[in-house]
Design a protein around this motif. Sequence first.
Motif, PDB file in Angstrom:
ATOM      1  N   VAL A 182       0.847  -1.200   0.000  1.00  0.00           N
ATOM      2  CA  VAL A 182       0.000   0.000   0.000  1.00  0.00           C
ATOM      3  C   VAL A 182       0.882   1.250   0.000  1.00  0.00           C
ATOM      4  O   VAL A 182       1.852   1.328   0.761  1.00  0.00           O
ATOM      5  N   ASP A 183       0.541   2.199  -0.852  1.00  0.00           N
ATOM      6  CA  ASP A 183       1.277   3.463  -0.927  1.00  0.00           C
ATOM      7  C   ASP A 183       0.531   4.554  -0.172  1.00  0.00           C
ATOM      8  O   ASP A 183      -0.698   4.594  -0.169  1.00  0.00           O
ATOM      9  N   GLY A 184       1.295   5.431   0.449  1.00  0.00           N
ATOM     10  CA  GLY A 184       0.703   6.540   1.190  1.00  0.00           C
ATOM     11  C   GLY A 184       1.784   7.489   1.649  1.00  0.00           C
ATOM     12  O   GLY A 184       2.859   7.565   1.041  1.00  0.00           O
ATOM     13  N   THR A 185       1.506   8.204   2.721  1.00  0.00           N
ATOM     14  CA  THR A 185       2.457   9.176   3.259  1.00  0.00           C
ATOM     15  C   THR A 185       2.582   8.989   4.768  1.00  0.00           C
ATOM     16  O   THR A 185       1.585   8.896   5.475  1.00  0.00           O
ATOM     17  N   ILE A 186       3.810   8.938   5.243  1.00  0.00           N
ATOM     18  CA  ILE A 186       4.095   8.894   6.677  1.00  0.00           C
ATOM     19  C   ILE A 186       5.102   9.987   6.988  1.00  0.00           C
ATOM     20  O   ILE A 186       6.152  10.084   6.340  1.00  0.00           O
ATOM     21  N   ASP A 187       4.778  10.822   7.962  1.00  0.00           N
ATOM     22  CA  ASP A 187       5.639  11.950   8.337  1.00  0.00           C
ATOM     23  C   ASP A 187       5.926  12.863   7.148  1.00  0.00           C
ATOM     24  O   ASP A 187       7.034  13.394   6.986  1.00  0.00           O
ATOM     25  N   GLY A 188       4.934  12.998   6.281  1.00  0.00           N
ATOM     26  CA  GLY A 188       5.078  13.896   5.140  1.00  0.00           C
ATOM     27  C   GLY A 188       5.899  13.345   3.999  1.00  0.00           C
ATOM     28  O   GLY A 188       6.148  14.050   3.018  1.00  0.00           O
ATOM     29  N   LYS A 189       6.316  12.078   4.070  1.00  0.00           N
ATOM     30  CA  LYS A 189       7.146  11.483   3.034  1.00  0.00           C
ATOM     31  C   LYS A 189       6.393  10.354   2.327  1.00  0.00           C
ATOM     32  O   LYS A 189       5.765   9.528   2.992  1.00  0.00           O
ATOM     33  N   PRO A 190       6.467  10.302   0.993  1.00  0.00           N
ATOM     34  CA  PRO A 190       5.838   9.196   0.270  1.00  0.00           C
ATOM     35  C   PRO A 190       6.413   7.865   0.757  1.00  0.00           C
ATOM     36  O   PRO A 190       7.629   7.702   0.851  1.00  0.00           O
ATOM     37  N   THR A 191       5.546   6.939   1.067  1.00  0.00           N
ATOM     38  CA  THR A 191       5.970   5.666   1.648  1.00  0.00           C
ATOM     39  C   THR A 191       5.202   4.520   1.015  1.00  0.00           C
ATOM     40  O   THR A 191       3.999   4.611   0.792  1.00  0.00           O
ATOM     41  N   SER A 192       5.913   3.441   0.727  1.00  0.00           N
ATOM     42  CA  SER A 192       5.295   2.217   0.231  1.00  0.00           C
ATOM     43  C   SER A 192       5.479   1.139   1.289  1.00  0.00           C
ATOM     44  O   SER A 192       6.605   0.756   1.610  1.00  0.00           O
ATOM     45  N   LEU A 193       4.366   0.680   1.846  1.00  0.00           N
ATOM     46  CA  LEU A 193       4.413  -0.302   2.928  1.00  0.00           C
ATOM     47  C   LEU A 193       4.130  -1.704   2.409  1.00  0.00           C
ATOM     48  O   LEU A 193       3.254  -1.903   1.571  1.00  0.00           O
ATOM     49  N   ILE A 194       4.881  -2.656   2.936  1.00  0.00           N
ATOM     50  CA  ILE A 194       4.613  -4.072   2.674  1.00  0.00           C
ATOM     51  C   ILE A 194       4.291  -4.722   4.011  1.00  0.00           C
ATOM     52  O   ILE A 194       5.058  -4.610   4.971  1.00  0.00           O
ATOM     53  N   VAL A 195       3.139  -5.369   4.073  1.00  0.00           N
ATOM     54  CA  VAL A 195       2.748  -6.121   5.271  1.00  0.00           C
ATOM     55  C   VAL A 195       2.600  -7.582   4.880  1.00  0.00           C
ATOM     56  O   VAL A 195       1.883  -7.904   3.928  1.00  0.00           O
ATOM     57  N   ALA A 196       3.296  -8.456   5.591  1.00  0.00           N
ATOM     58  CA  ALA A 196       3.186  -9.894   5.370  1.00  0.00           C
ATOM     59  C   ALA A 196       2.668 -10.539   6.644  1.00  0.00           C
ATOM     60  O   ALA A 196       3.249 -10.362   7.717  1.00  0.00           O
ATOM     61  N   LEU A 197       1.565 -11.250   6.540  1.00  0.00           N
ATOM     62  CA  LEU A 197       0.986 -11.946   7.689  1.00  0.00           C
ATOM     63  C   LEU A 197       0.999 -13.450   7.417  1.00  0.00           C
ATOM     64  O   LEU A 197       0.491 -13.906   6.395  1.00  0.00           O
ATOM     65  N   TYR A 198       1.597 -14.188   8.332  1.00  0.00           N
ATOM     66  CA  TYR A 198       1.737 -15.638   8.196  1.00  0.00           C
ATOM     67  C   TYR A 198       0.798 -16.325   9.186  1.00  0.00           C
ATOM     68  O   TYR A 198       0.618 -15.852  10.310  1.00  0.00           O
ATOM     69  N   GLY A 199       0.229 -17.439   8.772  1.00  0.00           N
ATOM     70  CA  GLY A 199      -0.693 -18.096   9.688  1.00  0.00           C
ATOM     71  C   GLY A 199      -0.867 -19.576   9.433  1.00  0.00           C
ATOM     72  O   GLY A 199      -0.553 -20.085   8.349  1.00  0.00           O
ATOM     73  N   GLU A 200      -1.355 -20.231  10.457  1.00  0.00           N
ATOM     74  CA  GLU A 200      -1.807 -21.611  10.351  1.00  0.00           C
ATOM     75  C   GLU A 200      -3.216 -21.639  10.916  1.00  0.00           C
ATOM     76  O   GLU A 200      -3.432 -21.265  12.082  1.00  0.00           O
ATOM     77  N   PRO A 201      -4.191 -22.026  10.110  1.00  0.00           N
ATOM     78  CA  PRO A 201      -5.575 -22.043  10.587  1.00  0.00           C
ATOM     79  C   PRO A 201      -5.736 -22.933  11.816  1.00  0.00           C
ATOM     80  O   PRO A 201      -5.079 -23.969  11.939  1.00  0.00           O
ATOM     81  N   ALA A 202      -6.611 -22.523  12.718  1.00  0.00           N
ATOM     82  CA  ALA A 202      -6.811 -23.256  13.969  1.00  0.00           C
ATOM     83  C   ALA A 202      -7.280 -24.677  13.737  1.00  0.00           C
ATOM     84  O   ALA A 202      -7.004 -25.570  14.527  1.00  0.00           O
ATOM     85  N   SER A 203      -7.965 -24.919  12.648  1.00  0.00           N
ATOM     86  CA  SER A 203      -8.559 -26.235  12.418  1.00  0.00           C
ATOM     87  C   SER A 203      -7.601 -27.235  11.801  1.00  0.00           C
ATOM     88  O   SER A 203      -7.948 -28.404  11.637  1.00  0.00           O
TER      89      SER A 203
END
Length: 304
Positions: A182-203
Amino acid sequence: MKTKKKINKKVVQLKKRIHRHIKMVFVPHKANQYRPHLIRRYGLAVVLLLVIGMQVGYNVAITGRVLGAKASISTQSLLASTNTQRADNHLPVLTMNDQLSQAAFLKAQDMFQGQYWAHVSPSGTTPWHWFGEAGYNYSYAGENLARNFSTADAATVAWMASSEHRANILDTHYTQVGFAVVDGTIDGKPTSLIVALYGEPASTVATTSVAGVQVPHVEAAAATGTMSLVTRFGVALQSITPAALGSMMLILVVTGVALLAHTYRKKLPIALKRTWYRHHGIVKAGGMLSLCLVVVFLYSGGQI
């Protein structure tokens, strides 16, 4: 026949002129005082303009902007890069999960809205909150963050160089992953964030429980980290553009010519041998190598 001879003579003369000019530019010899034109001031100025021109031209052609813009990173490229690392370590590949990707997107949006860069928000919201918002029930879960990388491979190289982030990528419990870019702005600076979420389903795993209540296990890599010079070099190699590669090749050619000229330093005119010009070849070679490193490390940005 005379016309043909004249043409052949002109061709021969043209070839000789071209050969003479090439020799003047690239080869140290008596006619150029053992200082090839390529490594004289005007030659170096042309090289510098070419390097800058290639970067600007490439940026305009690809992004429409003189200064360029961060390349678009797809979630599929992140998945492929992650699974390459897992395969190299003899681990099962991860599958993309839409709920995890939605949770990753919500986390990225929250960071932009809250103007922060961390696993836990200033208000105390943890990564696991977003798993719940997306309706993902897990037994094991983890999160990696990155920002301002230009390619998926570059971000993955940086993660793999950090023990905590690497542990998430190679955790044997995880079977699924979700990504958001996701692209946006943080502290007035253009920023591209990458979020990676890892999981194992409870079932999908045997329940670890206390009094019949399942106890989830969670892990998260550190939100920020510094990259070593070796890691930055690796990131740069994964991010470098064709224009930058061309610039580096040109710089290395100039470096080679400068080193060759250094071997002829004893044949320089006496007036020059009494000045710093006696070692001008090695000085210019060092300057070119420094410029090459600058070009490389311009592409080593990003944080994890």
